[in-house]
Design an enzyme around this catalytic site. Structure first.
Site, PDB file in Angstrom:
ATOM      1  N   CYS A 188      12.766 -34.905 -32.533  1.00  0.00           N
ATOM      2  CA  CYS A 188      13.986 -35.211 -33.275  1.00  0.00           C
ATOM      3  C   CYS A 188      13.716 -35.537 -34.731  1.00  0.00           C
ATOM      4  O   CYS A 188      14.636 -35.705 -35.516  1.00  0.00           O
ATOM      5  CB  CYS A 188      14.727 -36.363 -32.606  1.00  0.00           C
ATOM      6  SG  CYS A 188      13.737 -37.830 -32.377  1.00  0.00           S
ATOM      7  N   ASP A 203      12.354 -38.252 -35.949  1.00  0.00           N
ATOM      8  CA  ASP A 203      12.422 -39.676 -36.280  1.00  0.00           C
ATOM      9  C   ASP A 203      11.042 -40.203 -36.683  1.00  0.00           C
ATOM     10  O   ASP A 203      10.032 -39.802 -36.128  1.00  0.00           O
ATOM     11  CB  ASP A 203      12.909 -40.489 -35.070  1.00  0.00           C
ATOM     12  CG  ASP A 203      14.391 -40.306 -34.838  1.00  0.00           C
ATOM     13  OD1 ASP A 203      15.000 -39.495 -35.561  1.00  0.00           O
ATOM     14  OD2 ASP A 203      14.937 -40.969 -33.940  1.00  0.00           O
ATOM     15  N   CYS A 259      17.843 -42.188 -35.760  1.00  0.00           N
ATOM     16  CA  CYS A 259      19.182 -42.475 -35.262  1.00  0.00           C
ATOM     17  C   CYS A 259      19.360 -43.972 -35.004  1.00  0.00           C
ATOM     18  O   CYS A 259      18.408 -44.750 -35.074  1.00  0.00           O
ATOM     19  CB  CYS A 259      19.431 -41.705 -33.975  1.00  0.00           C
ATOM     20  SG  CYS A 259      18.414 -42.287 -32.618  1.00  0.00           S
ATOM     21  N   CYS A 291      13.735 -43.029 -27.765  1.00  0.00           N
ATOM     22  CA  CYS A 291      13.690 -43.952 -28.905  1.00  0.00           C
ATOM     23  C   CYS A 291      12.918 -45.214 -28.534  1.00  0.00           C
ATOM     24  O   CYS A 291      12.163 -45.753 -29.343  1.00  0.00           O
ATOM     25  CB  CYS A 291      15.099 -44.353 -29.333  1.00  0.00           C
ATOM     26  SG  CYS A 291      16.119 -42.966 -29.805  1.00  0.00           S
TER      27      CYS A 291
END
Lengths: 238, 127
Positions: free
Chosen positions: B37, B39, B62, B105
């Site tokens: 993603c 991140d 995010c 996450c």
């Protein structure tokens, strides 16, 4: 090259020979239709997208060939042609069409194609552990701070204007870097394909494969990081 | 999908955002990223006498990634090195009510903790 294509098609035949027609129970040797009762066969979940389109597992692919095959198979599987057929055939037609569309979308885009190949070759992509590029991360986080500053600042102020100007040039640099990475990926495509075409199974060839895959993994990851921050940057200064 | 109240709270009022100097005494830095993603997470701890006296983070990602790292720094403060090793991503998932698509996450946050602890240890050992 010839030897390689040969071995791929051999493997494919083996895979097919093991499957049985869901309708007449005879062995299916045809591509997607039973030779005997001509019923459509569900595309095996194990069939990779390259094999599905009958193209070698290379990274530079003939877009024309891919498209032609896609249209051909789309027609063969299209649900419209199965409206008067049995429920089982309708289900297969739907499933095959969906799978075909995903396969086409994946192979058509070079980045997605490379990601897909990594998945195939390395099992779970996560298994190739990438070293986090610390410098790039620092840069991204620093830039993120600047972006927060811009968001918090009064848009009409001089300070905000000069920040935005600085970010514009940063954007150009980052976009250039993204293009460089894409060029590097293209180069690796060439190396991978050459290795595939030679098709040797020596220790050296295996090591070379791993190196190419790992490099590709690294560059693709870094490209995602850069792409994300560029998107954020563009949205902020827009 | 809606974020849980706790995620929104951490996102709006992130705790311990910022950074320490990397080469400062007793500071361990963990830098991790999720290629899927894009991140990026940086988590730092400051250790005195085997206890984490302070922790800071910076995350580009995010809301769930920000909340996970913010929560992680809160939990790390006051813990010994040994206790910090025991923080699991599942604890973060539970506390923040993360939905299945956001579990990665919390994994990223756990990786960041591990990386920071390892970096601290490496620096301490080389002395």
């Amino acid at each position: 090259m010839d030897g390689h294509t040969h071995s791929t098609s051999d493997r494919r035949e083996l895979q097919m020979a093991r499957s049985m027609c869901w309708h007449c129970q005879s062995e299916v040797s045809g591509e997607y239709f039973c030779d005997r009762c001509v019923k459509v066969q569900p595309v095996s979940k194990e069939l990779d997208y390259f094999t599905c389109f009958g193209i070698p597992r290379r990274l530079s692919i003939d877009q024309q060939q891919l498209e032609t095959k896609f249209y051909e198979l789309s027609r063969a599987f299209h649900p419209d042609f199965y409206q008067n057929k049995s429920g089982a055939e309708q289900t297969i037609s739907l499933g095959n069409s969906a799978m075909l569309n995903t396969a086409y979308r994946t192979l058509r885009d070079p980045i997605q194609r490379a990601e897909y190949l990594l998945d195939l070759e390395a099992g779970a992509v996560k298994e190739i552990r990438t070293t986090p590029p610390a410098d790039l991360f620092e840069e991204i986080l620093e830039l993120q701070d600047t972006l927060n500053e811009v968001r918090a600042s009064d848009r009409t102020s001089d300070a905000a204007a000069s920040l935005r100007a600085a970010l514009q040039s940063k954007r150009a640099t980052l976009e250039q870097r993204q293009r460089d990475m894409e060029a590097q990926i293209q180069q690796l495509f060439g190396q991978w394909d050459a290795l595939q075409d030679r098709g040797d199974a020596t220790e050296q060839a295996r090591a070379e494969r791993t190196r190419i895959l790992k490099e590709m993994r690294d560059i693709l990851s870094n490209r995602t990081y850069v792409k994300n921050i560029v998107n954020d940057l563009v949205a902020t200064i827009a | 999908m809606a974020y849980s109240d706790k995620v929104v709270d951490h996102f709006n009022n992130p705790r311990n955002m910022g950074s320490f100097k990397k080469d400062e005494d007793g500071v361990g830095t963990g830098m991790v990223g999720a290629p899927e993603c894009g991140d990026v997470m940086k988590l730092q701890i400051k250790v005195q006498n085997d206890t984490i006296v302070d922790a800071k983070f910076k995350t580009f990602g995010c809301g769930s990634a920000i909340a996970s790292s913010s929560l992680a720094t809160e939990w790390l403060k006051g813990k010994t090195i040994e206790e910090a090793q025991k923080i699991k991503n599942t604890d973060i998932v539970q506390e923040l009510n993360l939905p299945p698509v956001k579990i990665h996450c919390s994994v990223l946050a756990e990786d960041a903790i591990k990386a920071a602890l390892a970096d601290y240890q490496k620096k301490a050992d080389s002395k």
